[in-house]
Design an enzyme around this catalytic site. Structure first.
Site, PDB file in Angstrom:
ATOM      1  CB  SER A  11      21.826  42.153  33.227  1.00  0.00           C
ATOM      2  OG  SER A  11      23.126  42.314  32.689  1.00  0.00           O
ATOM      3  CB  SER A  26      25.232  39.791  32.055  1.00  0.00           C
ATOM      4  OG  SER A  26      24.834  40.083  33.366  1.00  0.00           O
ATOM      5  CE  LYS A  85      23.211  44.267  29.630  1.00  0.00           C
ATOM      6  NZ  LYS A  85      24.115  43.330  30.337  1.00  0.00           N
TER       7      LYS A  85
END
Lengths: 496, 503
Positions: A160, A184, A79
């Site tokens: 996210s 997330s 990420k």
């Protein structure tokens, strides 16, 4: 070669050792898959050159039959809020659009040390503030499930860590790291049909993870199988002298026997009634009931339990989140790194313009409210009170784990929403519904695992969440593997 | 009528203003590395070279607490008689400034490392005070915190040096128990002595290793405290005294003219010797303190040590003798005068000479102290040389004092021997004295002969003396001293000469 991408890490490693193909062949297949799935917009940066170098070195190790670990040569994604040395780390924000970190996050370094190949940095909501992977300056990421080329609309991947999730779901890599502050990692795992692990707070180092809420952030793992998740965890968990909140006890790698040898006889499983939110979709509720019945049939003892402070989690989280955000974002002033607005009238004006242009409205909103909560006159009323509520939520878990070993809940209240529906709601509304089931685990620091169960009637993944005591990952993952084996979720990569 | 009444009123009260002074001291911790990072804390490094990723607040970096800094904080707290808190916590204090890269400073606001201490010290500035007096000040708290970087503002740009950013500081907050600048200066001096003795701060104010903020207010007797002003970052002990003195006078003048003192931050202009208002802090700042989430609470232990924790008891036992205790020992055990004890304790090097010499020979401590304070210090001043370079020549000093104590040489010879030492003479005193024939003439027959010679050579003075002008004796002694190359035992000569003159 293409179907190799649906394989698991253990098998790939074995095939590499047997010399059936080389690490470069795998990398090449992944790169092709990335190219093919480009419209889904899951990567912000593809580090092809670095990946090639790592892959070449790995192939030499396999030639001499000396791979560093089972992860050696395995393409993975990270990420874009984990620092990667010499590779841009943007947090999906204009503020760090051109930020190239001078060091590796501990997670990245450990993966590199294990021989893994970092293929790229994945999309996220700006500074991980969101649950949809829609608020990124690089645009929204699209869910592979329900995706059709000719449609304007698409399903969100959750967030996210949506970029990481879609990367794994499409077979562009074998595993990915996300981060998990309120859900997330588990939320996109649920929407994309993946295994998503939020480890115990302090099990994996946070050094190099650009913080959202320091006291709840954990690196999270996204894979297609529980076994793959275990390999990713074993490669990255353990003490880090550079992170004072990382536990100092040595980590012993987890080994889980084959699913056929696992038994859940007399394991006590709690069903917390407060997780049955009014917004829970019928199909999710059905799945929850089905799985509870399945586990009972397999010998487990199912018990309804009560966790009375569950619904306070979201409002409590929103205060703690905004306070830490206000503080953590203070360093982005355009002085030393990141975006700087052209403004020469004064230093203060330069700060103001830089921050006003560099952050999106969600980030700015949180900074403003966070600073309000932290004002001397408000501190007791909001921040201190939120800490007390957090303690109550944490106590709920302590109490319930006296009675049961595992909690079974939904991960998300629904299947992946359509983008067009999702963006009708405000960011705070989105988060409060999306994080309802996942958030409490972050409050208490406990490990939680999202397991994909089946597809809904309109073909979207339905998932459930398992939670257990601090540092009981071994139990949690073994249980997850048992369930995984029973439900046999139809992974997307196998269908391609 | 009314005007003169007012004048009377003012005049009466003019003397009744009382001033109240409190200190906040930032002391840089003597440690190889910074408070939360492994970069060097050296003062002399070139710009922006001692900057770790954490010091520059690169995203994703985390603070790691430096154990040495905690130990130094605990040692300092113990030396200042504080309660060391078994659990203390770190907070973030938020404000934007170019040399504060994270946008916040990590400090200890709500739960400091230590609290409720005290410090006793002597106030004595020759020329201002007739005699020394004791003063006690209470300490509110001691907290650990990060230092900021340094900004340099040019015409069109500001430059930042982060070498200092993140260095460990101890902030010592004192209660406003002082009443003037001399007391404030004396406290800073005593504090420096203590911190240097326990080796937790270099106290080099010229390098900014110790920085003093003072709070000053005035009020009338039996009235509540007045509005205070704060003077920031005073850079020397004498400046502390001068700044406080100036500020008290400024406030009295304001009040006497009927103005109010306003709560503000002022700076000391060392050149003009005035305090001036600082413009940037007009608005009251809300620092939005928040617990630092990346550090767990700081736990200490006492006696029963848990793994990795700092043991307060062990640090207490390893504490060296503190200045107040040394003064007491010198006075009580070694029978020095209070003044001698104070002077020696104020001067580390002199004290080392004293402590080492007293062990070497059968020297009378009081005599040794006197010699060090007068002859030795005199030689040091004359040569303008750092006596610390001669600590390895303890024997020379001890031997010289011994020769004088046993009356083999006199004070002048001792002074000359010390000068020889500081000039680099590597011999020993007895050799030098023998070689140059510097022994004191103590033989009474020989001295009498010398005196008689002197009288023969200076008949005029003898006549004057005998005619009643007895003060010419001094001149005659002077000639005698020169004549014998300062070797004559002047005390004895005085007796002999008087006897001869009065015959």
């Amino acid at each position: 070669m293409d179907n190799i991408l649906s394989n698991n890490i253990r098998n790939i490693s074995k095939l590499l050792l047997e010399g059936r193909f080389s690490t470069l062949d795998i990398l090449d297949a992944c790169m092709k898959r990335i190219e093919k799935t480009k419209p889904l917009n899951m990567f912000i940066t593809i580090s092809e050159k670095l990946a090639k170098e790592q892959s070449e070195k790995s192939s030499i190790r396999y030639k001499t039959q000396k791979p560093k670990s089972v992860m050696d040569g395995i393409p993975i994604a990270i990420k874009d809020n984990f620092c990667t040395k010499d590779v841009r780390t943007s947090c999906g924000s204009m503020m760090l659009q051109n930020f190239i970190p001078p060091y590796n996050a501990t997670v990245c370094q450990k993966l590199i040390d294990a021989g893994a190949v970092l293929i790229g940095k994945t999309n996220l909501d700006e500074f991980a503030m969101g649950s949809g992977t829609v608020d990124s300056i690089f645009g929204a990421t699209k869910n592979i499930w329900g995706y059709k080329d000719d449609l304007d609309d698409f399903h969100i991947p959750g967030g996210s860590s949506g970029g990481s999730a879609v990367a794994v779901a499409t077979g562009s890599c074998f595993g990915a790291f996300g981060s998990d502050t309120g859900g997330s990692t588990r939320n996109p795992a649920s929407y994309c049909g993946l295994v998503g692990l939020k480890p115990t707070y302090g099990l994996i180092s946070r050094l190099g993870l650009i913080p959202l809420v320091n006291s709840m952030d954990v690196p999270g793992i996204l894979t297609r199988t529980v076994d793959d998740c275990v390999y990713m965890l074993n490669a990255t968990a353990g003490p880090d002298p550079k992170d004072s909140t990382c536990v100092s006890m040595p980590y012993s790698p987890i080994r889980i026997p084959p699913a056929a040898n696992l038994s859940i006889k007399n394991v006590k499983i709690g069903i917390p009634k407060e997780y049955a939110s009014e917004y829970l979709e019928d199909e999710v509720l059905e799945t929850w009931n089905e799985v509870a019945a399945l586990l009972e049939n397999a010998g487990a003892i199912i018990k309804q339990v009560s966790m009375p402070h569950t619904e306070l989690s979201i409002v409590c989280y929103s205060i703690l989140n905004q306070c830490e955000v206000a503080s953590n974002m203070a360093r982005y002033d355009g002085v030393q790194y990141g975006f700087r607005a052209t403004e020469n009238s004064s230093t203060e004006q330069m700060y103001a313009k830089t921050r006003s242009l560099g952050f999106n409205s969600v980030v700015k909103h949180r900074i403003l409210t966070g600073n309000y909560f932290l004002l001397n006159r408000n501190y007791e009323k909001y921040f201190e009170k939120a800490l007390k509520v957090r303690r109550l939520i944490s106590n709920d878990f302590d109490n319930v784990f006296e009675e049961v070993q595992i909690l079974l809940t939904p991960t998300t209240l629904t299947t992946a929403p359509l983008f067009s529906d999702y963006i009708k709601k405000s960011n705070s509304e989105q988060c409060s519904q999306q994080d309802f089931c996942t958030q409490p685990a972050n409050m208490a620091g406990i490990p939680a695992l999202s397991i994909p169960i089946k597809l809904s009637r309109n073909g979207l993944p339905l998932s459930l969440q398992l939670m257990s005591k601090n540092f009981s990952e071994a139990t949690l993952l073994a249980f997850g593997k048992f369930l995984e084996d029973k439900v046999k979720f139809p992974h997307y990569v196998r269908e391609v | 009528m009314i005007i003169s009444e007012n004048l009377w009123y003012t005049k009466t009260f003019f003397r009744k203003w009382q001033s109240v002074v409190g200190l906040e001291v930032h002391a840089q911790i003597m440690a190889d590395t910074k408070l939360f990072s492994a970069s060097s804390s050296s003062f002399l490094s070139s710009t922006n070279t001692n900057v770790s990723f954490h010091d520059a607040s690169i995203p994703g970096t985390l603070p790691v607490l430096n154990k040495r800094c905690v130990e130094a904080g605990v040692i300092t707290a113990l030396a200042l008689d504080c309660n060391v808190n078994m659990i203390s916590m770190f907070d973030r204090k938020h404000y934007f400034y170019g040399d504060m890269p994270a946008g916040y400073q990590i400090t200890q606001q709500r739960h400091p490392l230590a609290s409720d201490g005290s410090c006793k010290f002597i106030v004595f500035t020759p020329g201002i005070h007739k005699s020394p007096y004791m003063k006690e000040v209470k300490i509110k708290q001691i907290q650990l915190e990060q230092d900021s970087g340094k900004s340099l503002h040019c015409d069109d740009r500001s430059l930042v040096d982060l070498n200092r950013a993140g260095m460990g500081l101890m902030e010592l907050v004192f209660h406003p128990d002082l009443s003037d600048g001399e007391e404030a200066a004396a406290l800073v001096k005593e504090l420096c002595r203590i911190l240097k003795r326990v080796e937790t701060c270099s106290c080099k104010m010229e390098e900014g290793a110790l920085r003093v903020d003072v709070n000053v207010s005035i009020h009338r007797c039996n009235e509540p405290l007045g509005i205070r002003t704060e003077i920031k970052n005073i850079g020397s002990v004498r400046a502390v005294a001068a700044a406080v003195k100036y500020e008290i006078e400024r406030q009295i003048k304001l009040k006497n003219k009927g103005y109010d003192v306003i709560n503000e931050t002022r700076a000391w202009d060392a050149e003009k010797k005035i305090t001036v208002a600082m413009r940037d802090k007009e608005e009251k700042q809300d620092y939005r303190y928040m617990p630092e989430p990346n550090l767990s609470p700081l736990f200490l232990s006492t006696g029963d040590v848990h793994q990795g924790l700092i043991d307060i008891e062990q640090l207490k036992q390893s504490l060296p003798e503190l200045p107040a205790k040394t003064r007491e020992r010198l006075e009580k055990t070694l029978e020095l005068t209070a003044d001698q004890a104070m002077i020696l304790v104020n001067d580390d090097v002199l004290l080392t000479f004293f402590e080492d010499c007293v062990k070497k020979k059968e020297l009378i401590p009081k005599f040794l102290a006197k010699t060090l304070i007068y002859e030795f210090s005199n030689a040091v001043n004359k040569m303008n040389i750092d006596p610390a370079n001669f600590l390895h020549r303890i024997d020379f000093v001890a031997d010289t004092v011994y020769l004088m104590q046993t009356r083999q040489i006199n004070r002048d010879t001792a002074l000359n021997l010390f000068i020889e030492l500081l000039q680099g003479n590597t011999g020993d005193p007895l050799q030098i004295v023998t070689k140059k024939n510097l022994f004191q003439i103590t033989d009474e027959a020989e001295l009498e002969l010398l005196c008689k010679e002197l009288m023969n050579e200076n008949k005029k003075l003898v006549d004057l003396y005998r005619g009643g002008k007895t003060k010419v004796l001094k001149a005659m002694m002077g000639i005698l001293a020169a004549k014998t190359n300062q070797r004559a035992d002047m005390a004895k000569c005085d007796q002999i000469l008087k006897k001869l003159l009065n015959e």
